[in-house]
Design a protein around this motif. Structure first.
Motif, PDB file in Angstrom:
ATOM      1  N   THR A  38       0.826  -1.204   0.000  1.00 18.61           N
ATOM      2  CA  THR A  38       0.000   0.000   0.000  1.00 18.61           C
ATOM      3  C   THR A  38       0.861   1.254   0.000  1.00 18.61           C
ATOM      4  O   THR A  38       0.602   2.209  -0.740  1.00 18.61           O
ATOM      5  N   ASN A  42       1.919   3.898  -3.508  1.00 14.61           N
ATOM      6  CA  ASN A  42       1.702   5.340  -3.511  1.00 14.61           C
ATOM      7  C   ASN A  42       3.001   6.132  -3.652  1.00 14.61           C
ATOM      8  O   ASN A  42       2.961   7.334  -3.899  1.00 14.61           O
ATOM      9  N   TYR A  63       0.206  -2.629  -6.516  1.00 12.14           N
ATOM     10  CA  TYR A  63      -1.130  -2.360  -5.998  1.00 12.14           C
ATOM     11  C   TYR A  63      -2.053  -3.549  -6.265  1.00 12.14           C
ATOM     12  O   TYR A  63      -2.892  -3.898  -5.437  1.00 12.14           O
ATOM     13  N   ILE A  66      -2.127  -6.307  -3.689  1.00 13.86           N
ATOM     14  CA  ILE A  66      -2.932  -6.111  -2.478  1.00 13.86           C
ATOM     15  C   ILE A  66      -4.243  -6.879  -2.617  1.00 13.86           C
ATOM     16  O   ILE A  66      -4.684  -7.564  -1.689  1.00 13.86           O
ATOM     17  N   GLY A  89      -3.749  -2.286   5.778  1.00 11.11           N
ATOM     18  CA  GLY A  89      -3.241  -1.457   4.687  1.00 11.11           C
ATOM     19  C   GLY A  89      -3.699  -0.021   4.806  1.00 11.11           C
ATOM     20  O   GLY A  89      -2.934   0.914   4.531  1.00 11.11           O
ATOM     21  N   LEU A  93      -1.216   3.230   5.110  1.00 16.44           N
ATOM     22  CA  LEU A  93      -1.282   4.339   4.161  1.00 16.44           C
ATOM     23  C   LEU A  93      -1.557   5.656   4.866  1.00 16.44           C
ATOM     24  O   LEU A  93      -0.896   6.669   4.601  1.00 16.44           O
ATOM     25  N   SER A 132      -6.484   8.639  -3.067  1.00 21.46           N
ATOM     26  CA  SER A 132      -5.801   7.374  -2.838  1.00 21.46           C
ATOM     27  C   SER A 132      -6.388   6.631  -1.651  1.00 21.46           C
ATOM     28  O   SER A 132      -6.691   5.436  -1.724  1.00 21.46           O
ATOM     29  N   TYR A 136      -8.780   3.264  -2.050  1.00 19.11           N
ATOM     30  CA  TYR A 136      -8.276   2.028  -1.443  1.00 19.11           C
ATOM     31  C   TYR A 136      -9.329   1.389  -0.549  1.00 19.11           C
ATOM     32  O   TYR A 136      -9.652   0.206  -0.680  1.00 19.11           O
ATOM     33  N   GLN A 140     -11.293  -2.027  -1.718  1.00 19.74           N
ATOM     34  CA  GLN A 140     -10.872  -3.225  -1.009  1.00 19.74           C
ATOM     35  C   GLN A 140     -12.040  -3.883  -0.285  1.00 19.74           C
ATOM     36  O   GLN A 140     -12.175  -5.111  -0.285  1.00 19.74           O
TER      37      GLN A 140
END
Length: 228
Positions: A38, A42, A63, A66, A89, A93, A132, A136, A140
């Motif tokens: 993660t 980025n 990515y 993940i 994650g 991040l 971002s 995410y 996810q």
């Protein structure tokens, strides 16, 4: 041609390290990998390359791993374990973003040479950081939920490819739309046709990574990893 060949090697290393991490550390290794991937995704996204005639950012391969990790966790350990990885994650991040933004606010010494480079890599605009983090978390969670639903509809071991590709294809589409919308839509220099091109190429790359990762998921499921 170099970028294409190097990209293939880069993907192989990413997948190889993913498998090694799981083989050595089991479920704990998957949580660690999600946190690592993660943050690195980025960082890599700052760099732009040309691959097969397309301009793109780095970060899509790692990515994609993940989603590979959360799908593997869901497959072998259940939905609760996959959701725990999502939050692992997310924390990694968010924490790295906050700490690096604070680090950049220190006034550098006259002899310092790193400030400008750090600002290039970590000094993301608020919209990029927000895009971002939001993309995410939303994508996810959707991936975990769709995988669980597909696991009930297609429970056979040989149908793992349906569960993996089905959940990731949909969640990666949402990930791309959410991130590109928050980060670029309405921004000066990004008219709608440019936004569409960025979103389309980004999604196609992510989809290609998903398809390539399917054999990796089968290999990982067959591994005897440490209990953790």
């Amino acid at each position: 041609m170099f970028n294409l060949l190097w990209g293939a090697a880069f993907a192989a290393v990413n997948f190889g390290l993913f498998l090694l991490c799981y083989r050595l550390f089991g479920r704990t290794g998957l949580y660690a990998w999600v946190a690592l991937a993660t943050v690195l995704a980025n960082v890599q996204v700052v760099k732009m390359i040309e691959l097969a005639g397309l301009i793109m950012t780095l970060g899509n391969t790692i990515y994609g791993t993940i989603f590979l990790a959360t799908d593997l966790l869901n497959e072998k350990y259940g939905e609760k374990a996959a959701k725990r990885a999502v939050w692992t994650g997310f924390f990694a991040l968010l924490a790295s973003t906050v700490m690096m933004q604070m680090a950049l606010r220190f006034e550098p010494a006259e002899a310092d040479f790193a400030q400008s480079s750090l600002e290039t890599v970590f000094g993301l605009l608020p919209r990029l950081a927000l895009g971002s983090v939001t993309a995410y978390l939303v994508s996810q969670y959707l991936d975990v939920k769709i995988f669980s639903l597909l696991k009930k509809a297609f429970p056979k071991p040989g149908q793992l490819w349906i569960r993996n590709n089905g959940s990731t294809a949909v969640s990666q589409l949402l990930d791309t739309i959410v991130f590109c919308s928050i980060a670029f839509l309405g921004e000066e220099g990004y008219p709608f046709d440019v936004w569409v091109q960025i979103a389309l190429t980004t999604y196609l790359i992510k989809l290609a990574v998903t398809l390539l990762s399917t054999p990796i998921l089968y290999a990982a499921r067959a591994m005897k990893a440490p209990e953790s």
